[in-house]
Write a protein that holds these residues in place. Structure first.
Motif, short mmCIF file in Angstrom:
data_model
loop_
_atom_site.label_atom_id
_atom_site.label_comp_id
_atom_site.label_asym_id
_atom_site.label_seq_id
_atom_site.Cartn_x
_atom_site.Cartn_y
_atom_site.Cartn_z
N ASP A 67 0.75 -1.12 0.10
CA ASP A 67 -0.01 -0.04 -0.07
C ASP A 67 0.71 1.23 0.02
OD1 ASP A 67 -2.33 -1.65 0.16
OD2 ASP A 67 -2.59 -1.44 2.31
N ALA A 68 1.95 1.40 0.50
CA ALA A 68 2.77 2.30 0.90
C ALA A 68 3.63 2.63 -0.52
CB ALA A 68 3.83 2.06 2.04
N LEU A 69 3.77 1.41 -1.34
CA LEU A 69 4.54 1.46 -2.60
C LEU A 69 3.66 2.15 -3.63
CD1 LEU A 69 6.40 -1.72 -2.69
CD2 LEU A 69 7.43 0.46 -2.82
N LEU A 70 2.43 1.90 -3.55
CA LEU A 70 1.13 2.13 -4.42
C LEU A 70 0.84 3.60 -4.14
CD1 LEU A 70 -1.00 -1.00 -4.69
CD2 LEU A 70 0.45 -0.09 -6.58
N GLY A 71 0.91 3.92 -2.91
CA GLY A 71 0.62 5.32 -2.31
C GLY A 71 1.78 6.33 -2.81
N ALA A 72 2.94 5.76 -2.94
CA ALA A 72 3.88 6.74 -3.46
C ALA A 72 3.99 6.93 -4.90
CB ALA A 72 5.32 6.19 -3.15
N VAL A 73 3.32 6.22 -5.78
CA VAL A 73 3.45 6.43 -7.35
C VAL A 73 3.12 7.83 -7.58
CG1 VAL A 73 2.26 5.70 -9.40
CG2 VAL A 73 3.05 3.95 -7.97
N PRO A 74 1.96 8.52 -7.16
CA PRO A 74 1.96 9.71 -7.80
C PRO A 74 2.96 10.63 -7.64
CG PRO A 74 -0.07 9.08 -6.81
CD PRO A 74 1.26 8.19 -6.42
N SER A 75 3.45 10.75 -6.41
CA SER A 75 4.73 11.52 -6.22
C SER A 75 6.07 11.35 -6.85
CB SER A 75 4.99 11.46 -4.49
OG SER A 75 4.21 12.06 -3.68
N LEU A 76 6.36 9.81 -6.97
CA LEU A 76 7.08 9.38 -7.87
C LEU A 76 7.18 9.77 -9.12
CD1 LEU A 76 7.68 5.82 -6.42
CD2 LEU A 76 9.43 7.67 -6.28
N ARG A 77 5.84 9.80 -9.56
CA ARG A 77 5.74 10.28 -11.07
C ARG A 77 5.85 11.77 -11.23
NH1 ARG A 77 1.02 11.45 -14.61
NH2 ARG A 77 1.61 10.58 -16.56
N ALA A 78 5.41 12.65 -10.34
CA ALA A 78 5.89 14.11 -10.45
C ALA A 78 7.31 14.29 -10.51
CB ALA A 78 5.14 14.69 -9.34
N PHE A 79 7.87 13.59 -9.57
CA PHE A 79 9.24 13.76 -9.40
C PHE A 79 10.07 13.20 -10.46
CE2 PHE A 79 13.44 12.35 -7.79
CZ PHE A 79 13.97 13.35 -7.48
N ALA A 80 9.52 12.23 -11.17
CA ALA A 80 10.39 11.74 -12.40
C ALA A 80 9.92 12.88 -13.58
CB ALA A 80 9.71 10.60 -12.78
N ILE A 81 8.86 13.15 -13.42
CA ILE A 81 8.41 14.42 -14.80
C ILE A 81 9.30 15.41 -14.67
CG2 ILE A 81 6.90 15.72 -15.57
CD1 ILE A 81 4.57 13.80 -15.06
N SER A 82 9.56 15.80 -13.49
CA SER A 82 10.36 16.99 -13.12
C SER A 82 11.99 16.85 -13.60
CB SER A 82 10.25 17.60 -11.68
OG SER A 82 10.91 16.67 -10.80
N LEU A 83 12.25 15.45 -13.52
CA LEU A 83 13.80 15.20 -13.82
C LEU A 83 13.89 15.19 -15.31
CD1 LEU A 83 14.76 12.51 -11.09
CD2 LEU A 83 15.56 14.78 -11.61
N CYS A 84 13.09 14.48 -15.94
CA CYS A 84 13.25 14.04 -17.38
C CYS A 84 12.53 14.91 -18.38
CB CYS A 84 13.10 12.73 -17.61
SG CYS A 84 11.36 12.04 -17.20
N GLY A 85 11.06 15.66 -17.85
CA GLY A 85 10.42 16.46 -18.79
C GLY A 85 9.64 15.80 -19.62
N GLN A 86 9.72 14.37 -19.82
CA GLN A 86 8.75 13.70 -20.71
C GLN A 86 7.84 12.64 -19.61
OE1 GLN A 86 11.83 11.73 -22.85
NE2 GLN A 86 12.05 13.31 -24.10
N VAL A 87 6.52 12.78 -20.14
CA VAL A 87 5.59 11.95 -19.40
C VAL A 87 5.97 10.30 -19.78
CG1 VAL A 87 3.42 11.16 -18.89
CG2 VAL A 87 3.94 13.73 -19.42
N ASP A 88 6.11 9.92 -21.02
CA ASP A 88 6.27 8.68 -21.08
C ASP A 88 7.62 8.08 -20.60
OD1 ASP A 88 4.09 8.49 -22.64
OD2 ASP A 88 5.01 8.61 -24.49
N ARG A 89 8.54 8.84 -20.58
CA ARG A 89 9.75 8.40 -19.92
C ARG A 89 10.04 8.17 -18.41
NH1 ARG A 89 12.61 5.45 -19.17
NH2 ARG A 89 14.70 5.73 -18.03
N ALA A 90 9.00 9.52 -17.99
CA ALA A 90 8.77 9.60 -16.28
C ALA A 90 8.22 8.38 -15.95
CB ALA A 90 8.09 10.65 -16.04
N ASP A 91 7.11 7.82 -16.77
CA ASP A 91 6.21 6.51 -16.04
C ASP A 91 7.22 5.17 -16.31
OD1 ASP A 91 4.19 7.98 -15.92
OD2 ASP A 91 3.09 7.51 -17.87
N ASP A 92 8.18 5.34 -17.52
CA ASP A 92 9.11 4.16 -17.30
C ASP A 92 10.03 3.93 -16.27
OD1 ASP A 92 8.14 3.46 -19.70
OD2 ASP A 92 9.59 4.37 -20.94
N LEU A 93 10.50 5.37 -15.81
CA LEU A 93 11.34 5.57 -14.49
C LEU A 93 10.52 5.07 -13.25
CD1 LEU A 93 13.41 8.94 -14.74
CD2 LEU A 93 14.20 6.82 -14.28
#
Length: 183
Positions: free
Chosen positions: A11-37
């Motif tokens: 549950d904690a892993l799944l709960g972290a997904v939105p924050s991880l995704r936002a952080f990944a998008i801020s790092l790479c600037g690409q939604v698809d690449r962020a989802d892969d990350l």
């Protein structure tokens, strides 16, 4: 059958997904690449869940994994050269081995089509490095005859291999020597 992570960690892993995704998008600037990350991060976390220390911050651990993956891939991509049209590869100095092998097979086939005397003279002078005089002594003929045979052999080989210019020759030194040996 192996069970997945404990329900509270899952549950904690799944709960972290939105924050991880936002952080990944801020790092790479690409939604698809962020989802892969994010996906790679979760896979890595699940495969190493035994390294997670209970009682510590799971989100910090996940963000660290994501950040490390991003930087590792960034360093890898920085060393890679994007070459969609092959222009960079075309300028490389080292030719691929398979091309040289095919060129050599073409050369051998063309060499076999030469009359025996021309092939012998060309191999003695061009490939073995004998002078015209030495080749003439070996073949027991006049120097002019060897020169003529070598010249005809070179012309015939160039015709068979569709070589118009020395620059058309491949990287193979043996081929180059046989076709342009100095006398």
């Amino acid at each position: 059958m192996t069970s997945g992570p404990e329900p509270e960690i899952r549950d904690a892993l799944l709960g972290a997904v939105p924050s991880l995704r936002a952080f990944a998008i801020s790092l790479c600037g690409q939604v698809d690449r962020a989802d892969d990350l994010v996906q790679d991060t979760l896979l890595r976390a699940l495969s190493h869940i035994d390294r997670f220390e209970r009682g510590t911050n799971l989100n910090a651990w996940l963000f660290t994994i994501l950040r490390n993956l991003f930087h590792s891939e960034y360093r890898k991509r920085r060393r890679e050269v994007e070459d969609p049209d092959g222009s960079y590869a075309g300028r490389l100095k080292t030719q691929p081995e398979q091309g040289a092998r095919l060129d050599f097979e073409d050369f051998r086939s063309a060499l076999a089509k030469l009359p025996a005397e021309q092939r012998e003279a060309l191999l003695l002078v061009g490939a073995s490095g004998f002078s015209y005089e030495e080749a003439a002594a070996i073949c027991e003929c006049a120097v002019g005859t060897i020169k003529s045979r070598v010249n005809r052999a070179r012309s015939r080989l160039a015709n068979l291999l569709a070589v118009d210019d020395v620059g058309d020759l491949g990287p193979d030194n043996m081929t180059r020597a046989a076709l342009q040996a100095a006398g």
